[in-house]
Design a protein around this motif. Structure first.
Motif, PDB file in Angstrom:
ATOM      1  N   ARG A  41     -15.574  42.430  43.782  1.00  0.00           N
ATOM      2  CA  ARG A  41     -16.856  41.966  43.219  1.00  0.00           C
ATOM      3  C   ARG A  41     -16.860  42.181  41.710  1.00  0.00           C
ATOM      4  O   ARG A  41     -17.313  41.321  40.954  1.00  0.00           O
ATOM      5  CB  ARG A  41     -18.016  42.741  43.841  1.00  0.00           C
ATOM      6  N   ALA A  42     -16.378  43.326  41.288  1.00  0.00           N
ATOM      7  CA  ALA A  42     -16.385  43.622  39.865  1.00  0.00           C
ATOM      8  C   ALA A  42     -15.466  42.661  39.119  1.00  0.00           C
ATOM      9  O   ALA A  42     -15.786  42.186  38.041  1.00  0.00           O
ATOM     10  CB  ALA A  42     -15.943  45.063  39.627  1.00  0.00           C
ATOM     11  N   ARG A  43     -14.342  42.335  39.761  1.00  0.00           N
ATOM     12  CA  ARG A  43     -13.373  41.440  39.136  1.00  0.00           C
ATOM     13  C   ARG A  43     -14.004  40.093  38.827  1.00  0.00           C
ATOM     14  O   ARG A  43     -13.705  39.471  37.829  1.00  0.00           O
ATOM     15  CB  ARG A  43     -12.197  41.244  40.102  1.00  0.00           C
ATOM     16  N   TYR A  44     -14.873  39.654  39.732  1.00  0.00           N
ATOM     17  CA  TYR A  44     -15.438  38.302  39.555  1.00  0.00           C
ATOM     18  C   TYR A  44     -16.876  38.346  39.085  1.00  0.00           C
ATOM     19  O   TYR A  44     -17.584  37.341  39.126  1.00  0.00           O
ATOM     20  CB  TYR A  44     -15.265  37.487  40.835  1.00  0.00           C
ATOM     21  N   GLY A  45     -17.308  39.487  38.669  1.00  0.00           N
ATOM     22  CA  GLY A  45     -18.630  39.613  38.064  1.00  0.00           C
ATOM     23  C   GLY A  45     -19.752  39.152  38.968  1.00  0.00           C
ATOM     24  O   GLY A  45     -20.718  38.525  38.511  1.00  0.00           O
ATOM     25  N   LEU A  46     -19.613  39.424  40.252  1.00  0.00           N
ATOM     26  CA  LEU A  46     -20.660  38.995  41.180  1.00  0.00           C
ATOM     27  C   LEU A  46     -21.914  39.835  40.976  1.00  0.00           C
ATOM     28  O   LEU A  46     -21.847  41.041  40.755  1.00  0.00           O
ATOM     29  CB  LEU A  46     -20.168  39.167  42.619  1.00  0.00           C
ATOM     30  N   SER A  47     -23.063  39.192  41.070  1.00  0.00           N
ATOM     31  CA  SER A  47     -24.322  39.917  40.932  1.00  0.00           C
ATOM     32  C   SER A  47     -24.485  40.866  42.113  1.00  0.00           C
ATOM     33  O   SER A  47     -24.007  40.605  43.209  1.00  0.00           O
ATOM     34  CB  SER A  47     -25.472  38.928  40.869  1.00  0.00           C
ATOM     35  N   PRO A  48     -25.155  41.991  41.874  1.00  0.00           N
ATOM     36  CA  PRO A  48     -25.335  42.966  42.952  1.00  0.00           C
ATOM     37  C   PRO A  48     -26.047  42.360  44.155  1.00  0.00           C
ATOM     38  O   PRO A  48     -25.903  42.839  45.267  1.00  0.00           O
ATOM     39  CB  PRO A  48     -26.209  44.038  42.308  1.00  0.00           C
ATOM     40  N   LYS A  49     -26.814  41.323  43.919  1.00  0.00           N
ATOM     41  CA  LYS A  49     -27.589  40.739  45.023  1.00  0.00           C
ATOM     42  C   LYS A  49     -26.784  39.737  45.829  1.00  0.00           C
ATOM     43  O   LYS A  49     -27.122  39.448  46.971  1.00  0.00           O
ATOM     44  CB  LYS A  49     -28.851  40.075  44.475  1.00  0.00           C
ATOM     45  N   ALA A  50     -25.701  39.205  45.212  1.00  0.00           N
ATOM     46  CA  ALA A  50     -24.924  38.179  45.896  1.00  0.00           C
ATOM     47  C   ALA A  50     -24.164  38.772  47.076  1.00  0.00           C
ATOM     48  O   ALA A  50     -23.511  39.796  46.955  1.00  0.00           O
ATOM     49  CB  ALA A  50     -23.948  37.544  44.905  1.00  0.00           C
ATOM     50  N   ARG A  51     -24.275  38.132  48.209  1.00  0.00           N
ATOM     51  CA  ARG A  51     -23.531  38.555  49.400  1.00  0.00           C
ATOM     52  C   ARG A  51     -22.158  37.911  49.376  1.00  0.00           C
ATOM     53  O   ARG A  51     -22.006  36.798  48.880  1.00  0.00           O
ATOM     54  CB  ARG A  51     -24.257  38.102  50.675  1.00  0.00           C
ATOM     55  N   VAL A  52     -21.178  38.598  49.912  1.00  0.00           N
ATOM     56  CA  VAL A  52     -19.864  37.968  50.068  1.00  0.00           C
ATOM     57  C   VAL A  52     -19.448  38.095  51.530  1.00  0.00           C
ATOM     58  O   VAL A  52     -19.919  38.979  52.249  1.00  0.00           O
ATOM     59  CB  VAL A  52     -18.788  38.649  49.191  1.00  0.00           C
ATOM     60  N   ASP A  53     -18.605  37.191  51.930  1.00  0.00           N
ATOM     61  CA  ASP A  53     -18.048  37.293  53.277  1.00  0.00           C
ATOM     62  C   ASP A  53     -16.742  38.069  53.176  1.00  0.00           C
ATOM     63  O   ASP A  53     -16.063  38.018  52.156  1.00  0.00           O
ATOM     64  CB  ASP A  53     -17.794  35.906  53.858  1.00  0.00           C
ATOM     65  N   LEU A  54     -16.440  38.744  54.265  1.00  0.00           N
ATOM     66  CA  LEU A  54     -15.224  39.560  54.245  1.00  0.00           C
ATOM     67  C   LEU A  54     -14.398  39.273  55.497  1.00  0.00           C
ATOM     68  O   LEU A  54     -14.922  39.285  56.612  1.00  0.00           O
ATOM     69  CB  LEU A  54     -15.594  41.052  54.201  1.00  0.00           C
ATOM     70  N   VAL A  55     -13.135  39.007  55.274  1.00  0.00           N
ATOM     71  CA  VAL A  55     -12.219  38.810  56.394  1.00  0.00           C
ATOM     72  C   VAL A  55     -11.208  39.958  56.361  1.00  0.00           C
ATOM     73  O   VAL A  55     -10.582  40.198  55.339  1.00  0.00           O
ATOM     74  CB  VAL A  55     -11.473  37.467  56.264  1.00  0.00           C
TER      75      VAL A  55
END
Length: 891
Positions: free
Chosen positions: A753-767
């Motif tokens: 997340r830090a690498r791509y500067g994702l906002s703290p609120k943005a959800r990501v999917d994880l495999v």
RNA sequence: GGGCGAUUAACUCAGCGGGAGAGUGCCUCCCUUACAAGGAGGAAGUCGGGGGUUCAAAUCCCUCAUCGCCCACCA
């Protein structure tokens, strides 16, 4: 209840807490037969002193031990008080008089001693109140002073007993004399310093020239002492001088005819091989003079001016005399040469004036008989030094001990209880002042000198418990448990306490001696008020709180010799106090009205993990702070820095950063999971506060009162709450392993997340690619991944392949992917993966080489090999994963 | 002259036989209702030099260097 403030402010909190502690009556505890006491005597600070960093460190150490012991239920007594500090106090009062244009001789002894008492009344309580401010839990109700009437009685008793046993004697010896303080000093009150001096070679003419030899040349570093020369010594085997032995030389400038003698002590290789001998001004010369029956001519007064013996030089200061004598010798053609010469010069430890070896009548204690049992008690382990290396230093001193000059030509102190009769010459030491000579009834006068301050402080551990009376306190609290002190008073004080304790109190004064590090400033210089190189502990407490200062000092107290103290080091300790405050605030605010106290409920793996970590912490702290627990564990006792670090890491990293965060979800959900989380939060925090209390007493006490946790045991003060014990059954290696996996997964996803500067609120999917038990483990932690890493949907699949447009990561043996449509910088991902792959391959190769080594397999411990195999397997999986990832990213 | 201690990331220091760590500082992001005195992520070290012991050395031994301290009757 109003919301407590978000920032912990020590300045607001410490005063009232302190008041309540002092009023609580918990500091000094009474005799309680059947329970082992815990006794500490404070190294009594000088009455003239104020708190410096050495005190701050030493008293923090003692308070940590005392507070912990008190919580374990041991009756504790921390004896406090001040030392009359003979020379130091006398100097201060003399300075005060000087400022008023007077001196002590003008006002007389009685008025001067009264002025010293006055000084004590005015300044004596300053340092005591500073100790209180630090939070030290000394028994302030029972404050001692080394000149108290009962203490005077103890000192007198020791003197009289030693006198009667022939262990104290009066004699004319060469002692160290401070011409500024005008008193004798003991050998260990001299500070030696290497100075660049000169070596003068001087021609001494023979009274009767033998052939072509009409003189010999002596070498000296102190030419002015030649006024008192009474012979010249050469080595008996020195061929250069053999013919001159028995000859007579004429002492230049003085004209005295003195013999040339042969003495083994002379080192033919030094100087000219011929030594001028001044028996009244040098200990070696004194010995030589004794052996050859030479006269002792004293050429210096008490304030280091030349006496009438010095003829033309009478009245000159010693250095002025030196100049004049050298000049006169040169003028007479008797000065052969002058060379630079580095040698060590003794200085007074109180005023730093160069001391004179000086012949005078003094009182001495015969130390060898006292030293023998003191050596024995260390050899047989009754007294132990920490760090242990100090034992050798102690032996070395004890085994080479010399008689102790205990008389001081001062007015402030314990006057020597010896009475002289001028009529019949009787000399008597007495417990009561004598009005008449016990032998002839004639008039007597008391010896005007006082005793070395260290003579009285040597009695501190038992005199402060009532000795020579047989008090219940003495019986119960002696021997004391631990002594903590600075290394510079190991001989002056510690060693002598051991000797006197064994001799007069019938036992060792303490079992454990902690020699703590010395505090230096950031530049590595000794902290000194006069040099302005010190840091004032009061300023530190003002800025960082007493807890901040204490904890900061504890973090730096390791086995090392010294601490370079820099103020910035306290910032994180102050922040830590604030962290503790806020975590407590959070836990309390998360409780509900209907919360019922009860035991912890290890419902989830996270619960079991934090309880296991708490059990570990409790064990670590006990082993670090309790000598018996340390010995059980085979560890070095008194590891304050390690205990502080363990507390810090547990509280901040494990409890705050992980457990509280892991618990937040359940707290919001409510229901039984929430209730269990609350129970565990309260339990762990409660125990952590207790473990922290000895090092950070104020903030933990404030929390105990202001944010009272609903626990079973609610003592009036955390100070007397029970010390945590019996937590070992909560250890849970499986839970620790599971949470370890979770932490790796969370950290890896956060890194993506830090690498791509994702906002703290943005959800990501994880495999995650995992199978079997591993898969179940990951799946079980879906909600944590959701809360701590912002994972939306989680898919665990044993055959997972990298989804298109996804970032990749490796956590332990898991391969993971985070699909990031349109965001992924494939080149950067690939570069990173290739770098990691390189490292993993290197590590794996190294491990494989190791595991293929027969010597290793044959000799290493089975568990070490097992660990390495597991590690190799994990690395092998990681390499495969990274290779696949690298390949998939290169498309 | 004898002894002790230190030498690890830019700084201050832990670790003292089996994966090089912390705090501060630095870089990036975040004022997410415990805490901005905060949170997340990151860069950064042939553990003073050289030998030796060991399957394995920052860790034990020897040696050298530098710094600091203690002891010693260094005219």
């Amino acid at each position: 209840m109003s919301l407590p403030p978000a920032a912990y402010d020590p300045r607001e909190v410490e005063g009232p807490i302190l008041e309540s502690w002092l009023a609580g009556g918990w500091y000094g505890q009474p005799v309680l037969e059947g329970r082992p006491p815990f006794t500490v005597v404070i190294p009594p600070p000088n009455v003239t002193g104020s708190l410096h960093m050495g005190h701050a460190l030493n008293n923090t150490i003692q308070d940590v031990l005392v507070r912990r012991a008190r919580m374990t239920g041991r009756p504790t007594r921390w004896v406090v008080g001040t030392d009359h500090a003979g020379i130091a106090t006398q100097n201060k009062v003399e300075q005060k008089l000087a400022a008023e244009g007077r001196d002590r001789h003008e006002i007389g002894r009685e008025a001067f001693v009264e002025a010293c008492w006055e000084w004590r009344r005015e300044h004596g309580s300053i340092i005591i109140s500073q100790l209180k401010q630090m939070g030290c839990s000394c028994d302030f109700e029972d404050e001692w002073f080394t000149m108290d009437p009962s203490y005077q009685k103890a000192v007198r008793k020791v003197f009289v007993d030693l006198f009667e046993q022939g262990l104290i004697y009066r004699g004319e010896r060469i002692i160290n004399w401070c011409p500024r303080c005008t008193t004798a000093l003991s050998d260990i009150e001299i500070e030696h310093e290497e100075l660049e001096g000169r070596l003068w070679r001087i021609r001494y003419p023979l009274a009767d020239p033998a052939g072509d030899v009409d003189h010999l040349v002596v070498a000296t570093t102190r030419p002015e002492t030649m006024l008192g020369d009474t012979c010249v010594a050469v080595h008996p085997d020195d061929a250069r001088y053999r013919a001159l032995i028995g000859a007579t030389v004429v002492l230049p400038l003085v004209g005295r005819r003195i013999p040339v003698v042969a003495d083994e002590h002379v080192d033919p290789s030094f100087g000219t091989g011929a030594v001028k001998v001044t028996p009244a001004h040098d200990p070696n010369d004194f010995e030589i003079g004794e052996r050859h029956g030479c006269e002792k001519v004293n050429v210096l007064t008490a304030d280091a001016r030349v006496t009438a013996e010095g003829g033309a030089y009478e009245g000159l200061d010693r250095y002025e005399a030196r100049k004049r004598i050298v000049a006169d010798l040169e003028e007479q053609g008797l000065l052969v040469s002058v060379d630079d010469h580095v040698h060590s010069v003794g200085h007074c430890y109180r005023c730093h004036t160069v001391v004179e070896p000086w012949l005078s009548d003094q009182w001495f204690v015969d130390m060898k008989p006292l030293a023998a049992p003191a050596i024995e008690c260390a050899r047989d382990g009754r007294v132990r030094f920490h760090p242990a290396r100090w034992t050798g230093v102690y032996y070395h001193w004890m085994e080479n001990i010399r008689d102790w000059c205990v008389s001081r030509q001062l007015w402030w102190g314990h006057q020597i209880p010896v009475f002289y009769c001028d009529s019949c010459g009787e000399m008597a030491a007495s417990m009561e002042d004598l009005a008449a000579c016990p032998a002839c009834g004639g008039p007597v006068r008391q010896d005007p000198d006082v005793l070395d301050t260290w003579f009285s402080s040597a009695l501190w551990p038992f005199a402060t418990l009532g000795w020579p009376e047989k008090t219940p306190e003495l019986d119960y609290f002696y021997p004391t448990t631990v002594l903590s002190t600075a290394r510079d008073i190991l001989f002056l004080w510690v060693a002598r306490m051991i000797m006197q304790g064994l001799k007069f109190a019938g036992d060792i004064p303490y079992a454990e001696v902690i020699i703590h590090p010395t505090v230096f400033n950031a530049a590595g210089k000794r902290m000194s008020k006069s040099l302005g190189t010190g840091v004032d502990p009061l300023d530190l407490m003002e800025h960082y709180g007493a807890d901040g200062m204490r904890f900061g000092l504890m973090l730096q107290t390791t086995g090392s010799q010294d601490i370079r103290f820099a103020e910035e080091k306290l910032a994180h300790s102050r922040n830590f106090a604030n962290k503790v405050w806020n975590a407590s605030r959070f836990v309390l605010m998360s409780l509900r009205e209907d919360y019922e106290p009860g035991p912890p409920e290890p419902l989830t793996v996270a619960d079991r993990w934090i309880l296991s970590r708490l059990a570990d912490l409790s064990q670590t702290v006990d082993v670090c702070l309790d000598a018996d627990r340390a010995r059980e564990a085979g560890a070095e006792p008194f590891q304050f820095g390690e205990a502080a670090r363990a507390l810090y890491d547990f509280f901040w990293s494990e409890f705050c950063d992980w457990y509280i965060e892991l618990a937040k979800g359940r707290l919001a959900e409510g229901g039984p999971p929430g209730a269990a989380a609350r129970r565990n939060l309260v339990f762990v925090l409660d125990r952590a506060l207790r473990l922290l209390h000895p090092m950070m007493p104020f903030v933990t006490e404030e929390i105990w009162r202001r944010l009272p946790l609903p626990t079973e045991d609610r003592a009036d003060s955390l100070m007397i709450a029970e010390w945590p014990r019996g937590l070992a059954h909560m250890r849970d290696p499986a839970a620790e392993a599971s949470v370890g996996v979770l932490q790796e997964l969370v950290t890896e996803v956060r890194a993506i997340r830090a690498r791509y500067g994702l906002s703290p609120k943005a959800r990501v999917d994880l495999v995650v690619r995992a199978a079997g038990a591993d898969a179940a483990l990951v799946e079980a932690q879906a909600h944590y991944l959701h809360e701590l890493a912002g994972v939306g949907s989680l898919s665990v699949d044993p055959a997972a392949v990298r989804p298109a447009c996804s970032a990749v990561g490796v956590a332990g043996s898991f391969e993971l992917y985070v699909p990031l449509e349109g965001l992924v910088d494939f080149a950067a991902e690939r570069e990173r993966v290739v770098r990691d792959l390189g490292r993993a391959r290197e590590d794996l190769e190294r491990l494989e080489r190791k595991l293929a080594n027969e010597g290793y397999l044959a000799k290493a411990a089975a568990e070490v090999i097992e660990k390495d195999r597991a590690k190799a397997a994990e690395l092998a999986r990681a390499v495969v994963t990274l290779e696949a990832q690298a390949a998939s990213l290169s498309d």
